[in-house]
Design a protein around this motif. Structure first.
Motif, PDB file in Angstrom:
ATOM      1  N   LEU A 347     -21.013  24.168 -18.639  1.00  0.00           N
ATOM      2  CA  LEU A 347     -21.154  24.590 -20.033  1.00  0.00           C
ATOM      3  C   LEU A 347     -19.836  25.169 -20.557  1.00  0.00           C
ATOM      4  CD1 LEU A 347     -23.172  24.837 -22.383  1.00  0.00           C
ATOM      5  CD2 LEU A 347     -23.750  27.124 -21.525  1.00  0.00           C
ATOM      6  N   LEU A 348     -19.187  26.003 -19.763  1.00  0.00           N
ATOM      7  CA  LEU A 348     -17.888  26.546 -20.152  1.00  0.00           C
ATOM      8  C   LEU A 348     -16.877  25.424 -20.392  1.00  0.00           C
ATOM      9  CD1 LEU A 348     -17.450  29.621 -17.761  1.00  0.00           C
ATOM     10  CD2 LEU A 348     -17.667  29.679 -20.249  1.00  0.00           C
ATOM     11  N   LEU A 349     -16.875  24.434 -19.518  1.00  0.00           N
ATOM     12  CA  LEU A 349     -15.937  23.311 -19.646  1.00  0.00           C
ATOM     13  C   LEU A 349     -16.217  22.484 -20.899  1.00  0.00           C
ATOM     14  CD1 LEU A 349     -15.848  22.222 -15.897  1.00  0.00           C
ATOM     15  CD2 LEU A 349     -13.906  23.100 -17.204  1.00  0.00           C
ATOM     16  N   SER A 350     -17.469  22.485 -21.357  1.00  0.00           N
ATOM     17  CA  SER A 350     -17.822  21.677 -22.531  1.00  0.00           C
ATOM     18  C   SER A 350     -17.195  22.200 -23.813  1.00  0.00           C
ATOM     19  CB  SER A 350     -19.350  21.633 -22.699  1.00  0.00           C
ATOM     20  OG  SER A 350     -19.846  22.849 -23.246  1.00  0.00           O
ATOM     21  N   PHE A 351     -16.814  23.480 -23.833  1.00  0.00           N
ATOM     22  CA  PHE A 351     -16.273  24.076 -25.046  1.00  0.00           C
ATOM     23  C   PHE A 351     -14.757  23.941 -25.158  1.00  0.00           C
ATOM     24  CE2 PHE A 351     -20.225  26.706 -24.437  1.00  0.00           C
ATOM     25  CZ  PHE A 351     -20.908  26.152 -25.518  1.00  0.00           C
ATOM     26  N   VAL A 352     -14.126  23.329 -24.175  1.00  0.00           N
ATOM     27  CA  VAL A 352     -12.668  23.136 -24.220  1.00  0.00           C
ATOM     28  C   VAL A 352     -12.352  21.995 -25.185  1.00  0.00           C
ATOM     29  CG1 VAL A 352     -10.593  22.580 -22.913  1.00  0.00           C
ATOM     30  CG2 VAL A 352     -12.410  23.954 -21.854  1.00  0.00           C
ATOM     31  N   GLY A 353     -11.607  22.289 -26.229  1.00  0.00           N
ATOM     32  CA  GLY A 353     -11.219  21.253 -27.185  1.00  0.00           C
ATOM     33  C   GLY A 353      -9.908  20.602 -26.797  1.00  0.00           C
ATOM     34  N   GLU A 354      -9.239  20.005 -27.762  1.00  0.00           N
ATOM     35  CA  GLU A 354      -7.960  19.360 -27.468  1.00  0.00           C
ATOM     36  C   GLU A 354      -6.903  20.441 -27.268  1.00  0.00           C
ATOM     37  OE1 GLU A 354      -5.315  15.549 -29.040  1.00  0.00           O
ATOM     38  OE2 GLU A 354      -7.120  16.184 -30.111  1.00  0.00           O
ATOM     39  N   THR A 355      -6.166  20.356 -26.167  1.00  0.00           N
ATOM     40  CA  THR A 355      -5.161  21.362 -25.815  1.00  0.00           C
ATOM     41  C   THR A 355      -3.765  20.766 -25.953  1.00  0.00           C
ATOM     42  OG1 THR A 355      -4.993  20.807 -23.455  1.00  0.00           O
ATOM     43  CG2 THR A 355      -6.828  22.229 -24.138  1.00  0.00           C
ATOM     44  N   THR A 356      -2.768  21.603 -25.667  1.00  0.00           N
ATOM     45  CA  THR A 356      -1.381  21.124 -25.736  1.00  0.00           C
ATOM     46  C   THR A 356      -0.891  20.615 -24.385  1.00  0.00           C
ATOM     47  OG1 THR A 356      -0.538  23.358 -25.315  1.00  0.00           O
ATOM     48  CG2 THR A 356      -0.826  22.697 -27.621  1.00  0.00           C
ATOM     49  N   GLY A 357      -1.784  20.537 -23.385  1.00  0.00           N
ATOM     50  CA  GLY A 357      -1.395  19.989 -22.096  1.00  0.00           C
ATOM     51  C   GLY A 357      -1.628  20.950 -20.948  1.00  0.00           C
ATOM     52  N   PRO A 358      -1.057  20.649 -19.772  1.00  0.00           N
ATOM     53  CA  PRO A 358      -1.290  21.448 -18.567  1.00  0.00           C
ATOM     54  C   PRO A 358      -0.924  22.924 -18.718  1.00  0.00           C
ATOM     55  CG  PRO A 358      -0.222  19.373 -18.013  1.00  0.00           C
ATOM     56  CD  PRO A 358      -0.219  19.464 -19.500  1.00  0.00           C
ATOM     57  N   GLY A 359      -0.018  23.248 -19.624  1.00  0.00           N
ATOM     58  CA  GLY A 359       0.365  24.642 -19.827  1.00  0.00           C
ATOM     59  C   GLY A 359      -0.782  25.521 -20.289  1.00  0.00           C
ATOM     60  N   ASP A 360      -1.811  24.917 -20.881  1.00  0.00           N
ATOM     61  CA  ASP A 360      -2.976  25.676 -21.362  1.00  0.00           C
ATOM     62  C   ASP A 360      -4.096  25.767 -20.326  1.00  0.00           C
ATOM     63  OD1 ASP A 360      -1.747  26.033 -23.773  1.00  0.00           O
ATOM     64  OD2 ASP A 360      -2.818  24.430 -24.814  1.00  0.00           O
ATOM     65  N   TYR A 361      -3.883  25.199 -19.138  1.00  0.00           N
ATOM     66  CA  TYR A 361      -4.956  25.063 -18.146  1.00  0.00           C
ATOM     67  C   TYR A 361      -5.642  26.387 -17.825  1.00  0.00           C
ATOM     68  CZ  TYR A 361      -7.035  24.643 -13.483  1.00  0.00           C
ATOM     69  OH  TYR A 361      -7.886  24.700 -12.411  1.00  0.00           O
ATOM     70  N   TRP A 362      -4.857  27.448 -17.605  1.00  0.00           N
ATOM     71  CA  TRP A 362      -5.421  28.699 -17.105  1.00  0.00           C
ATOM     72  C   TRP A 362      -6.371  29.356 -18.103  1.00  0.00           C
ATOM     73  CZ3 TRP A 362      -4.816  29.007 -12.149  1.00  0.00           C
ATOM     74  CH2 TRP A 362      -3.697  28.408 -11.563  1.00  0.00           C
ATOM     75  N   THR A 363      -6.190  29.092 -19.370  1.00  0.00           N
ATOM     76  CA  THR A 363      -7.062  29.709 -20.383  1.00  0.00           C
ATOM     77  C   THR A 363      -8.102  28.735 -20.930  1.00  0.00           C
ATOM     78  OG1 THR A 363      -5.436  29.204 -22.108  1.00  0.00           O
ATOM     79  CG2 THR A 363      -5.319  31.387 -21.081  1.00  0.00           C
ATOM     80  N   THR A 364      -8.102  27.506 -20.438  1.00  0.00           N
ATOM     81  CA  THR A 364      -9.043  26.514 -20.953  1.00  0.00           C
ATOM     82  C   THR A 364      -9.978  25.997 -19.854  1.00  0.00           C
ATOM     83  OG1 THR A 364      -7.336  24.796 -20.655  1.00  0.00           O
ATOM     84  CG2 THR A 364      -7.530  25.797 -22.848  1.00  0.00           C
ATOM     85  N   PHE A 365      -9.465  25.175 -18.963  1.00  0.00           N
ATOM     86  CA  PHE A 365     -10.310  24.556 -17.940  1.00  0.00           C
ATOM     87  C   PHE A 365     -10.565  25.454 -16.729  1.00  0.00           C
ATOM     88  CE2 PHE A 365      -8.440  20.812 -20.104  1.00  0.00           C
ATOM     89  CZ  PHE A 365      -9.611  20.177 -20.486  1.00  0.00           C
ATOM     90  N   PHE A 366      -9.606  26.318 -16.394  1.00  0.00           N
ATOM     91  CA  PHE A 366      -9.684  27.098 -15.152  1.00  0.00           C
ATOM     92  C   PHE A 366     -10.963  27.935 -15.039  1.00  0.00           C
ATOM     93  CE2 PHE A 366      -8.655  31.132 -12.914  1.00  0.00           C
ATOM     94  CZ  PHE A 366      -8.504  30.617 -11.638  1.00  0.00           C
ATOM     95  N   PRO A 367     -11.360  28.717 -16.048  1.00  0.00           N
ATOM     96  CA  PRO A 367     -12.573  29.544 -15.883  1.00  0.00           C
ATOM     97  C   PRO A 367     -13.814  28.713 -15.555  1.00  0.00           C
ATOM     98  CG  PRO A 367     -11.315  30.272 -17.789  1.00  0.00           C
ATOM     99  CD  PRO A 367     -10.695  28.979 -17.353  1.00  0.00           C
ATOM    100  N   GLY A 368     -13.991  27.592 -16.240  1.00  0.00           N
ATOM    101  CA  GLY A 368     -15.159  26.751 -15.984  1.00  0.00           C
ATOM    102  C   GLY A 368     -15.148  26.154 -14.593  1.00  0.00           C
ATOM    103  N   ILE A 369     -13.974  25.725 -14.116  1.00  0.00           N
ATOM    104  CA  ILE A 369     -13.867  25.148 -12.781  1.00  0.00           C
ATOM    105  C   ILE A 369     -14.188  26.189 -11.720  1.00  0.00           C
ATOM    106  CG2 ILE A 369     -12.209  24.227 -11.102  1.00  0.00           C
ATOM    107  CD1 ILE A 369     -10.959  22.624 -13.390  1.00  0.00           C
ATOM    108  N   VAL A 370     -13.758  27.444 -11.924  1.00  0.00           N
ATOM    109  CA  VAL A 370     -14.058  28.519 -10.974  1.00  0.00           C
ATOM    110  C   VAL A 370     -15.566  28.766 -10.901  1.00  0.00           C
ATOM    111  CG1 VAL A 370     -13.860  31.009 -10.569  1.00  0.00           C
ATOM    112  CG2 VAL A 370     -11.826  29.667 -11.109  1.00  0.00           C
ATOM    113  N   VAL A 371     -16.221  28.854 -12.048  1.00  0.00           N
ATOM    114  CA  VAL A 371     -17.672  29.102 -12.059  1.00  0.00           C
ATOM    115  C   VAL A 371     -18.413  27.916 -11.444  1.00  0.00           C
ATOM    116  CG1 VAL A 371     -19.680  29.551 -13.521  1.00  0.00           C
ATOM    117  CG2 VAL A 371     -17.494  30.627 -14.057  1.00  0.00           C
ATOM    118  N   LEU A 372     -17.986  26.702 -11.756  1.00  0.00           N
ATOM    119  CA  LEU A 372     -18.592  25.503 -11.152  1.00  0.00           C
ATOM    120  C   LEU A 372     -18.408  25.528  -9.641  1.00  0.00           C
ATOM    121  CD1 LEU A 372     -19.856  22.657 -11.364  1.00  0.00           C
ATOM    122  CD2 LEU A 372     -17.562  21.767 -11.814  1.00  0.00           C
ATOM    123  N   GLY A 373     -17.215  25.872  -9.184  1.00  0.00           N
ATOM    124  CA  GLY A 373     -16.949  25.936  -7.751  1.00  0.00           C
ATOM    125  C   GLY A 373     -17.796  26.978  -7.048  1.00  0.00           C
TER     126      GLY A 373
END
Length: 516
Positions: A347-373
């Motif tokens: 669900l957290l990952l579903s709210f990530v919109g278009e980003t500027t690239g890998p530099g935004d990873y820690w504030t966009t995809f990272f939290p959702g991946i941690v909770v999923l893991g």
């Protein structure tokens, strides 16, 4: 086969060989998700072709895996395990040499046949070979290490794909499989249970294979043809009829590949329902996350693979420990909270919109991946132990086969249904933006027609550079919108998995004594 201690030489070799073979199959799945963009470009594959590349393997696996378990009982678990590894190696080498999407789909079916003989052998060798009081720990170890290797698959796949070597995702199975065969031949004893009255359920295998294939074909053709096309609704109806016929045949058969009395046990039924929903959501979520990162967010395929490292670290640190805790305290709490956490991560990952690239990873995809893991780390070992512990030892192969089959069937349905929905969501979003776009009607239709390629959609070449850039932005926005909807549906499946545990799983000690 007499059971042995996990610390004995034989026990260690059982673990090594089962982990090697399982890792070979699981790496293939996770790494393939990451290399799909390269594969799609190189083989000029459509979005539907990609889902068939995934489903061709899963279809054969789902339809034959229960027969693979039965063959292991009759002919010897080690022998059938080794035959499966050999076929899987051949199929992998052929996949690496495939020159078209069609040939790759065919060779993936060969891989699926090998996997159907190979995959049930891993847990059945552990279940029949390791002492009962250490079995949970053994399964936890197997889960942790295979998941670690499996989650290394995206990193490996990304590195190879970026280097233009995506075919080596298949070739790498050859040395791993050869090592597993050598160790099995030299170090592991044979194990089998001979029942002269236990035949092979070929009618059941044929019905489920064709039923799943027709359902998959119907859903994958739906975006292009529409639900009103006879090929679509005809295939779906025929698939449902064949699957109903499969249940009837299994009910009447004297040697069913799916022994229905097993499902009278609520723990066994609940664990398998949990498996279906959780792995359907997880498989689709991981697939669309990879496609989104590479095709829209600007990640390289290696960077996309590296984003899953937090998941891997959590599995290393938690999965075995969770298996040991489930042995002592029971699995119910883990199987309620784990899938719900996984759903929350999706669900957290579903709210990530278009980003500027890998530099935004820690504030966009990272939290959702941690909770999923975290969710999957608390679920995998207790779930596997629950399935195996819900039946008596002589049914462990069957239980393992059923649970593996349900995992693959979940993947087939999820890929087919969600693949169709993704194209529908994507094309709807593009169509909406095209209504106000300054293009001729024929050009607008050409733009929307590319939606079948999902994130690989390319603007029509007849447009000028400025319009192509504008259309590409529309594609990216449309794909991100479709991605968000798919991920939220995947999250709902994770929560449904937790609900199944809440409703059905009471104790890991409920054993079916005589169902078969």
């Amino acid at each position: 086969m007499t059971t042995v201690s996990l610390r004995s030489a034989e026990g260690k070799w059982i673990m090594v060989t089962t982990i090697l073979a399982s890792a070979m199959a699981f790496i293939d799945g996770t790494a393939l998700n990451v290399v799909l963009p390269s594969l799609q470009r190189n083989l000029k594959a459509s979005g539907a072709d990609l889902f068939w590349v995934l489903n061709a393997y899963l279809l054969m696996l789902a339809s034959l895996i229960l027969i693979g378990g039965t063959l292991g009982d009759r002919l010897g678990r080690k022998k059938v395990f080794m035959i499966g590894i050999f076929i899987f190696i051949l199929g992998s080498a052929a996949c690496g040499l495939a020159g078209s999407a069609t040939m790759l789909i065919i060779f993936r079916m060969i891989q699926g046949i090998g996997g159907a003989l190979m995959i049930p052998g891993s847990l059945s060798l552990i279940s029949s070979g390791i002492n009962e009081n250490e079995r949970g720990k053994a399964i936890g170890t197997w889960s942790a290490i295979t998941t670690l290797v499996t989650m290394g698959g995206p990193v490996l796949g990304g590195a190879l794909a970026d280097a233009g070597l995506w075919r080596y995702i298949f070739f790498i199975n050859v040395p791993i499989g050869v090592m597993a065969l050598l160790f099995l031949g030299w170090k592991v004893s044979e194990s089998k249970e001979i029942d002269p009255q236990n035949g092979l359920d070929f009618p059941g295998a044929i019905l489920i294979a064709f039923g799943l294939a027709l359902l998959t074909f119907g859903f994958l053709r739906m975006p292009a043809e529409g639900l009103g096309d006879v090929k679509v609704y005809g295939s779906i109806i025929a698939g449902i009829i064949l699957l109903v016929a499969f249940i009837v045949v299994e009910h009447k058969s004297s040697h069913p590949m799916l022994p229905l009395p097993l499902f009278a046990n609520l723990t066994f039924s609940g664990a398998n329902l949990l498996t279906f929903f959780l792995y359907a959501g997880l498989g689709v979520g991981m697939l669309f996350l990879s496609l989104n990162m590479v095709q829209v967010q600007g990640y390289s395929q290696l960077e996309s693979g590296l984003t899953f490292l937090p998941f891997t670290v959590l599995m290393i640190g938690i999965a075995r420990f969770a298996g040991s805790l489930a042995d002592r305290h029971g699995p119910r709490l883990f199987l309620i909270t784990g899938p719900c956490l996984a759903g929350a991560g999706l669900l957290l990952l579903s709210f990530v919109g278009e980003t500027t690239g890998p530099g935004d990873y820690w504030t966009t995809f990272f939290p959702g991946i941690v909770v999923l893991g975290l969710g999957m780390s608390f679920t995998v070992a207790p779930l596997t132990a629950t399935v195996m512990g819900a039946v008596s030892n002589h049914l462990s192969v069957t239980a393992s086969g059923i649970n593996n089959a349900i995992t693959r069937i979940a993947g087939v349905f999820a890929n087919a249904v969600f693949g169709s929905l993704a194209v529908l969501f994507f094309s709807t979003a593009v169509q909406k933006d095209m209504n106000a776009f300054p293009l001729e009607q024929q050009q607008k239709e050409a733009v929307v027609a590319q939606a079948v390629n999902l994130g690989n959609a390319q603007p029509p070449k007849q447009l000028d550079t400025a319009k192509q850039a504008a259309v590409l932005k529309v594609y990216h926005a449309g794909f991100v919108e479709a991605y968000g909807k798919i991920m939220r549906l995947s999250a709902a499946l994770g929560f449904l998995g937790g609900l199944m545990a809440l409703l059905f799983i009471r104790s890991s000690k409920t054993v079916i004594k005589d169902a078969a």
